[in-house]
Scaffold this motif. Structure first.
Motif, PDB file in Angstrom:
ATOM      1  N   LYS A  42       0.831  -1.217   0.000  1.00 33.81           N
ATOM      2  CA  LYS A  42       0.000   0.000   0.000  1.00 33.81           C
ATOM      3  C   LYS A  42       0.861   1.260   0.000  1.00 33.81           C
ATOM      4  CE  LYS A  42      -1.963  -1.140   3.944  1.00 33.81           C
ATOM      5  NZ  LYS A  42      -1.346  -2.427   4.294  1.00 33.81           N
ATOM      6  N   THR A  43       1.793   1.329   0.957  1.00 37.76           N
ATOM      7  CA  THR A  43       2.618   2.531   1.066  1.00 37.76           C
ATOM      8  C   THR A  43       3.462   2.732  -0.185  1.00 37.76           C
ATOM      9  OG1 THR A  43       2.702   2.264   3.460  1.00 37.76           O
ATOM     10  CG2 THR A  43       4.364   3.683   2.472  1.00 37.76           C
ATOM     11  N   THR A  44       4.009   1.643  -0.695  1.00 38.88           N
ATOM     12  CA  THR A  44       4.844   1.749  -1.893  1.00 38.88           C
ATOM     13  C   THR A  44       4.028   2.341  -3.045  1.00 38.88           C
ATOM     14  OG1 THR A  44       6.014  -0.198  -1.114  1.00 38.88           O
ATOM     15  CG2 THR A  44       6.393   0.455  -3.389  1.00 38.88           C
ATOM     16  N   SER A  82       1.577  10.910   5.523  1.00 39.08           N
ATOM     17  CA  SER A  82       2.307   9.643   5.473  1.00 39.08           C
ATOM     18  C   SER A  82       1.958   8.773   6.673  1.00 39.08           C
ATOM     19  CB  SER A  82       3.810   9.900   5.404  1.00 39.08           C
ATOM     20  OG  SER A  82       4.283  10.362   6.637  1.00 39.08           O
ATOM     21  N   GLN A  83       2.352   7.521   6.568  1.00 36.34           N
ATOM     22  CA  GLN A  83       2.019   6.540   7.599  1.00 36.34           C
ATOM     23  C   GLN A  83       2.645   6.920   8.941  1.00 36.34           C
ATOM     24  OE1 GLN A  83       2.924   2.651   6.188  1.00 36.34           O
ATOM     25  NE2 GLN A  83       2.125   1.622   7.996  1.00 36.34           N
ATOM     26  N   ARG A  84       3.852   7.511   8.853  1.00 34.89           N
ATOM     27  CA  ARG A  84       4.477   7.981  10.087  1.00 34.89           C
ATOM     28  C   ARG A  84       3.999   9.397  10.338  1.00 34.89           C
ATOM     29  NH1 ARG A  84      10.596   7.307   9.203  1.00 34.89           N
ATOM     30  NH2 ARG A  84      10.634   7.796  11.421  1.00 34.89           N
ATOM     31  N   LEU A 158      -4.068   9.394   2.105  1.00 33.20           N
ATOM     32  CA  LEU A 158      -3.940   9.180   3.544  1.00 33.20           C
ATOM     33  C   LEU A 158      -3.458   7.754   3.788  1.00 33.20           C
ATOM     34  CD1 LEU A 158      -7.391  10.707   4.578  1.00 33.20           C
ATOM     35  CD2 LEU A 158      -5.215  11.903   4.308  1.00 33.20           C
ATOM     36  N   ASP A 159      -2.265   7.618   4.348  1.00 33.24           N
ATOM     37  CA  ASP A 159      -1.698   6.283   4.543  1.00 33.24           C
ATOM     38  C   ASP A 159      -1.898   5.848   5.994  1.00 33.24           C
ATOM     39  OD1 ASP A 159      -0.437   3.916   4.172  1.00 33.24           O
ATOM     40  OD2 ASP A 159       1.512   4.757   3.626  1.00 33.24           O
ATOM     41  N   GLU A 160      -2.827   4.945   6.194  1.00 32.52           N
ATOM     42  CA  GLU A 160      -3.188   4.444   7.527  1.00 32.52           C
ATOM     43  C   GLU A 160      -3.343   5.563   8.545  1.00 32.52           C
ATOM     44  OE1 GLU A 160      -1.197   0.969   8.882  1.00 32.52           O
ATOM     45  OE2 GLU A 160      -1.082   0.151   6.855  1.00 32.52           O
ATOM     46  N   PRO A 161      -4.240   6.496   8.264  1.00 34.32           N
ATOM     47  CA  PRO A 161      -4.373   7.654   9.157  1.00 34.32           C
ATOM     48  C   PRO A 161      -4.947   7.278  10.520  1.00 34.32           C
ATOM     49  CG  PRO A 161      -6.127   7.652   7.536  1.00 34.32           C
ATOM     50  CD  PRO A 161      -5.193   6.551   7.143  1.00 34.32           C
TER      51      PRO A 161
HETATM   52 MG   LIG Z   1       2.335   1.097   4.743  1.00 35.78          MG
END
Ligand SMILES: [Mg+2]
Ligand SMILES: Nc1ncnc2c1ncn2[C@@H]1O[C@H](COP(=O)(O)OP(=O)(O)OP(=O)(O)O)[C@@H](O)[C@H]1O
Lengths: 312, 377
Positions: A42-44, A82-84, A158-161
């Motif tokens: 997903k993130t990639t 981002s996820q972070r 939105l990455d895993e918000p």
């Molecule tokens: Mg990810």
């Protein structure tokens, strides 16, 4: 009209393929859910769509620009969370807002207006001077979303918000996503809370870099789960599950906390058959059995099981 | 475009105000180095406390005593009248050295005979002791020459010195440590603070994940670099100014050459240090690694290989070759030229070229490695 068009996008790291030839479209203004387990890719994918990672092959149009050829134009169209956690913990709320509006070159009057907006959606009015690091997780995520769209992009990733956020804050966060979508913003959101995917207009599920299913939640359920589903509560779900796997009327069993979800075929004539089957085998108590409508989680597990069977 | 750079500068300054560790680096390193340096200055012994036991009390012996007294190295703190006091003065550290002039001092000299002066030196601190000894030798040698030429002149002859003593200290070739060390000190403090602060400031964004957020904005790399390094360059310049001021107040070192040239070359050197810092931030993934690498890479070579304390000329050729890895070497040459000799750019333009080559190498290295890493991250 499509905001995002992805064509045969692939990313390999050395010999490892993280994203494997995926294609999909996202319509303007919709909430598009991107589901997958840890490491699914997903993130990639999102990082490629944001123009910060060059695809190995394939291309995508984001906001009308090619991520291969015009990645700097793409960046003017999008917001990204981002996820972070992506804000500065050692800056105050206001300093973070000021910084990002400076980075996006907002004029002074626009900054005032947007700052007010960000503070209101994050419930931080009057708390501008607090250090961002000291805020509770849910508020932090709302602030991060606010600053990610401070320049009013037409598309936001939105990455895993909502990961690591309590259920009530998660619900509030989804209200915010809805609000953005109603304003016409295209939202592509990843999550591994499958129940959240019910809020999405469209969904794709990916596993090991490949798309394994797509559609809206209703379509996904009806396309992949033809059987009736039952929810069964027991004092020893693990043992009961092992037994039920042997029953000829059961296609799949999976465990959800203290409950079992079982998908049954036409060999099951009535509910009582289940109880009597269990009682023949073991001495554990079955508290309740109810018919349920399948959730996306059931679909996902079904698809993963099917995938495994194929491999074997 | 300008606005975005300013936003980054502001942010960097705000973060710096709350970053205890970085503040410590910026203020601790210069102070620590100044203290080390102050210690080094102690080698440059001044005002050595001397007691005199003059048994001769002649015009010639007073002449000798005056020559000691007029030098800035000696400070005559008293006269002794018996041998018992000699021990007392040395034991109680009232004096570091006692000079004993024999009774027949002037008589022997006046009759062209050899005589000797006794120096009793406190040898507890061997280092200082040997320095005192050297100064005393030098002072005696001078006196010898003076007397010689007087006697020769009396006999109608001209002075001729077949051999003269020259004392050389490896760390202090011209007996002017202070003046000589100031340029090295400036170079060292600048490179340490610049490399560490810049490397840490970039790696922190990478480690915390905020760099990713900056990458998706339309911020250009050059805006990011200028914005992030500008505050540290200003701080480094202020540090340099303070050291110069300290050099002037405490040691009377004045800049003989042009201040404009000094500023210009310092900016080039800071650019070199900054490119080294960015390179380190590109190759390291955590603040811990970056801090260690930056300290190592900036401190050691600029201390040992730059010519700051050890003259490069007296190193083996292979080490002389290695000295080129630190930009401090070239900058120290430039600073010595501007501050001590007061010469113009024609005297050191080649050093500026070396600095520019250094910058080019590290900018290319950083961007090549950075690109490669971005693709695999
Ligand atoms: Mg990810
Ligand atoms: N820079 C990289 N080098 C090598 N492998 C990588 C790199 N980045 C990601 N991967 C691998 O690619 C796969 C997909 O990673 P990705 O971060 O896209 O997954 P994800 O779906 O976002 O997972 P998560 O839910 O954990 O965030 C993982 O197996 C990961 O280990």
């Amino acid at each position: 009209m499509n905001s995002i068009e992805v064509n045969n996008l692939t990313k390999t790291f050395g010999k490892f393929t993280a994203v494997d030839n995926i294609s999909f479209n996202v319509k303007k203004g919709e909430i598009f859910g991107f589901l997958g387990a840890n490491g699914a890719g997903k993130t990639t994918t999102i990082r490629m769509l944001c123009g910060i990672l060059t695809p190995t092959s394939g291309d995508a149009m984001v906001g009308g620009y090619s991520i291969m050829k015009e990645s700097s134009k793409v960046k003017t169209r999008i917001g990204y969370m981002s996820q972070r956690f992506s804000l500065y913990n050692d800056l105050t709320v206001e300093e973070n807002i000021n910084f990002f509006s400076g980075v996006y070159n907002l004029p002074e009057d626009k900054l005032k207006e947007r700052k007010k907006w960000v503070l209101s959606i994050a419930n931080l009015e009057g708390k501008e001077k607090l250090l961002t690091g000291s805020l509770p997780g849910g508020i932090k995520q709302r602030l991060a979303l606010g600053t990610a769209v401070i320049h009013q992009p037409e598309i936001v990733f939105l990455d895993e918000p909502t990961s690591g956020v309590d259920p009530i804050s998660r619900r509030n966060f989804w209200e915010l996503i809805n609000y953005l979508s109603n304003e016409g913003v295209t939202v592509l959101v990843t999550t591994h809370y499958l129940e959240e995917a019910e809020f999405c207009n469209n969904i794709i599920m990916i596993d090991q870099g490949k798309i394994i299913a797509e559609g809206n939640s209703k379509e996904l359920k009806s396309a992949h789960i033809k059987n009736k589903m039952y929810k069964l509560e027991s004092n020893n779900p693990v043992e009961v599950m092992e037994q039920l796997k042997k029953a000829d009327f059961v296609d799949e069993v999976s465990i959800f906390g203290n409950n079992l979800h079982l998908s049954v075929n036409e060999k099951l004539k009535e509910k009582n058959q289940i109880t009597s089957f269990i009682n023949q085998q073991v001495d554990y108590k079955v508290n309740s059995i109810d018919e349920i409508t399948p959730t996306l989680e059931d679909v996902f597990i079904h698809l993963l099981e099917k995938g495994k069977k194929k491999v074997v | 475009m300008f606005k975005r750079t300013i936003a980054i500068v502001k942010k960097e300054v705000r973060q710096l105000r709350r970053d205890v560790r970085l503040l410590a680096v910026i203020f601790f390193f210069p102070v620590m180095l100044l203290i080390m340096f102050g210690y080094a200055v102690n080698f440059d012994v001044k005002n050595i406390k001397v007691a005199i036991y003059d048994q001769d009390k002649s015009e010639l012996s007073r002449d000798f005593i005056n020559s000691l007294n007029s030098s800035e190295y000696f400070n005559i703190i008293g006269f002794i009248n018996n041998y018992g006091d000699v021990n007392k003065y040395l034991d109680q550290k009232v004096a570091l050295c006692v000079v004993v002039i024999p009774q027949d001092f002037s008589k022997k000299i006046n009759s062209n005979q050899e005589t000797s002066i006794q120096y009793l030196i406190d040898g507890v601190d061997a280092n200082t002791g040997s320095i005192v000894q050297n100064y005393m030798f030098a002072a005696t040698g001078q006196f010898n020459q003076k007397v010689n030429s007087k006697i020769l002149a009396k006999n109608g002859l001209k002075e001729f010195t077949p051999l003269s003593i020259e004392t050389q200290f490896w760390f202090n070739p011209d007996l002017k440590t202070t003046r000589f060390l100031i340029p090295g000190l400036i170079a060292m403090i600048l490179i340490i603070t610049a490399v560490i602060t810049v490397a840490l400031s970039f790696v922190r964004e990478k480690e915390k994940g905020t760099m990713e957020q900056l990458n998706v904005s339309s911020l250009k790399t050059i805006e990011l670099i200028i914005g992030k390094t500008f505050p540290f360059v200003v701080i480094a310049l202020m540090n340099a100014g303070l050291i110069l001021l300290a050099g002037y107040i405490f040691f009377g070192v004045v800049v003989k050459g042009s201040y404009l040239l000094l500023l210009f070359t310092t900016l080039i050197f800071l650019t070199a240090s900054t490119s080294l810092g960015i390179f380190i931030s590109v190759v390291s993934d955590s603040q811990q690694v970056a801090f260690t690498a930056a300290t190592f890479v900036s401190l050691l070579p600029s201390l040992i290989l730059s010519g700051f304390v050890f003259p490069i000329d007296s190193m083996p050729w292979i080490i002389q070759l290695i000295t080129n890895i630190t930009p401090a070497k070239f900058f120290i040459n430039i600073l010595r030229a501007i501050i001590l000799r007061g010469v113009g750019i024609s005297a050191f333009w080649d050093q500026i070229i070396y600095l520019l080559i250094f910058i080019a190498i590290f900018v290319v290295l950083a961007s090549v490695i950075g690109k490669r890493k971005a693709e695999s991250v």
